[in-house]
Write a protein that holds these residues in place. Structure first.
Motif, PDB file in Angstrom:
ATOM      1  N   THR A 197       0.829  -1.206   0.000  1.00 15.26           N
ATOM      2  CA  THR A 197       0.000   0.000   0.000  1.00 15.26           C
ATOM      3  C   THR A 197       0.860   1.251   0.000  1.00 15.26           C
ATOM      4  OG1 THR A 197      -1.761  -1.151   1.205  1.00 15.26           O
ATOM      5  CG2 THR A 197      -1.809   1.254   1.236  1.00 15.26           C
ATOM      6  N   TYR A 198       1.920   1.265   0.831  1.00 15.33           N
ATOM      7  CA  TYR A 198       2.808   2.420   0.889  1.00 15.33           C
ATOM      8  C   TYR A 198       3.514   2.633  -0.453  1.00 15.33           C
ATOM      9  CZ  TYR A 198       2.287   2.147   5.979  1.00 15.33           C
ATOM     10  OH  TYR A 198       1.786   2.116   7.252  1.00 15.33           O
ATOM     11  N   THR A 258       1.157   3.917  -3.101  1.00 13.42           N
ATOM     12  CA  THR A 258       0.801   5.317  -2.840  1.00 13.42           C
ATOM     13  C   THR A 258       1.935   6.248  -3.242  1.00 13.42           C
ATOM     14  OG1 THR A 258      -0.602   4.654  -0.983  1.00 13.42           O
ATOM     15  CG2 THR A 258       0.064   6.966  -1.086  1.00 13.42           C
ATOM     16  N   PRO A 261       1.848   8.985   1.587  1.00 17.04           N
ATOM     17  CA  PRO A 261       1.266   7.854   2.330  1.00 17.04           C
ATOM     18  C   PRO A 261       0.635   8.311   3.633  1.00 17.04           C
ATOM     19  CG  PRO A 261       3.487   7.349   1.585  1.00 17.04           C
ATOM     20  CD  PRO A 261       3.291   8.817   1.369  1.00 17.04           C
TER      21      PRO A 261
END
Length: 334
Positions: free
Chosen positions: A167-168, A171, A178
């Motif tokens: 996810t980081y 992003t 983030p």
């Protein structure tokens, strides 16, 4: 002896720490708010390993512990000049973001002539002081390191950490900043959806095996439904993450709809079995009926006797069938 000339913190080692307020957010807010104070809730403890330490470990002429050395290294200078501010910034960040700090000082591991073949050295050729610090360092890491947790005390497993990292990265790759809060929400969604799927698979897998034995007594089917439903819930709870409002757990209520489907299939299997049995038992009586046997003198008594025989055999062989009565009704309209 230690003094300000020997205390040096490389800028590259703390560059990302000093830029955190610009590169990451904790809360999902459109406001330009400094929430860096929240970072400490997510950070691990700080361990500073000083390599090849050869200085005399004294401060102002007094013996100093390794942790004394660390705190001395983080001591701020007075003043507001650019040079002083640059000196203080990384130290302030470490003090602010890592309230728990520990230092280990490793001496030179071996004699200079052995450095080129460190990977092949016998432990006996390593410095006893180096080995002593290494032992303490490893013990500290294994004994004192805490399992990574997110806000509200949720433990991060390897799988969860993988979701967070992805996810980081996604992003950052998109050019956005983030947000820890949003990342956790997204990760919780992934984990809880997977938990629901695993729970349903447990239930359906068990019921499909039971289905191979249909038709069964209704009590047995209901009992197995209850058992598998409980297992599905437990499977979900084991993997679920931050389902505080029970939204995803509620998704498992679809199990009741699945159960209705299995009940219907059990009834259909029972119906077919009863129909097949009834057809087999009444074959002789049907033949007599077509041949007019029951239309002759004494035929009614024979009809009643044959019908009673069929009923006895049918009831003895279908006493646990869920559709026994409905199919029996067909016989009574024979």
């Amino acid at each position: 002896m230690l003094d300000s000339h020997f205390v040096f913190i490389p800028k590259q080692t703390v560059r990302y720490v000093t830029e955190l307020t610009e590169c990451i957010k904790v809360k999902s807010s459109d406001e330009d708010v400094d929430d860096s104070n929240e970072f400490v809730k997510f950070f691990p403890s700080f361990i500073w390993a000083v390599r090849d330490f050869t200085l005399e470990r004294k401060i102002d002429g007094k013996d100093a512990t390794e942790n004394d050395y660390l705190e001395f290294a983080l001591k701020l200078k007075h003043g507001t000049s650019k040079k002083v501010m640059e000196y203080n910034l990384p130290r302030e960040c470490i003090q602010k973001f890592f309230p728990s700090r520990t230092c280990f000082m490793f001496s030179f591991p071996t004699a200079p002539e052995n450095v080129s073949r460190l990977e092949r050295l016998d432990p006996a050729d390593l410095s006893t002081e180096f080995l002593e610090v290494t032992g303490r360092f490893c013990k500290f890491v294994f004994d004192k390191s805490h399992v990574k947790k997110l806000k509200d005390g949720y433990t991060v497993t390897g799988r969860v950490l993988g979701h967070l990292a992805k996810t980081y990265v996604d992003t950052i790759s998109s050019g956005a900043v983030p947000c820890l809060e949003n990342a956790v929400i997204a990760m919780a969604m992934i984990e809880n959806q997977a938990a629901v799927k695993e729970g349903l698979e447990v239930y359906q897998s068990g019921m499909e095996k039971l289905k191979n034995s249909f038709p069964l007594e209704l009590k047995l089917v209901s009992s197995e439904h209850q058992r598998l439903s409980g297992m599905a819930t437990q499977t979900f709870m084991t993997r679920s993450f931050r389902d505080t409002d029970g939204k995803h757990l509620k998704s498992l209520e679809v199990i009741n709809e699945l159960f209705d489907g299995y009940l219907c299939q059990n009834e259909q299997a029972s119906k077919k079995r009863c129909e097949d049995l009834l057809s087999s038992l009444s074959a002789t009586m049907t033949k007599k009926l077509k041949e007019g046997v029951y239309a002759k003198s004494g035929g009614y008594d024979l009809f009643c006797k044959d019908l009673e025989d069929i009923l006895k055999k049918y009831n003895s062989q279908t006493n646990k069938e869920v559709k026994v009565l409905s199919i029996l009704h067909n016989l009574m309209t024979f």
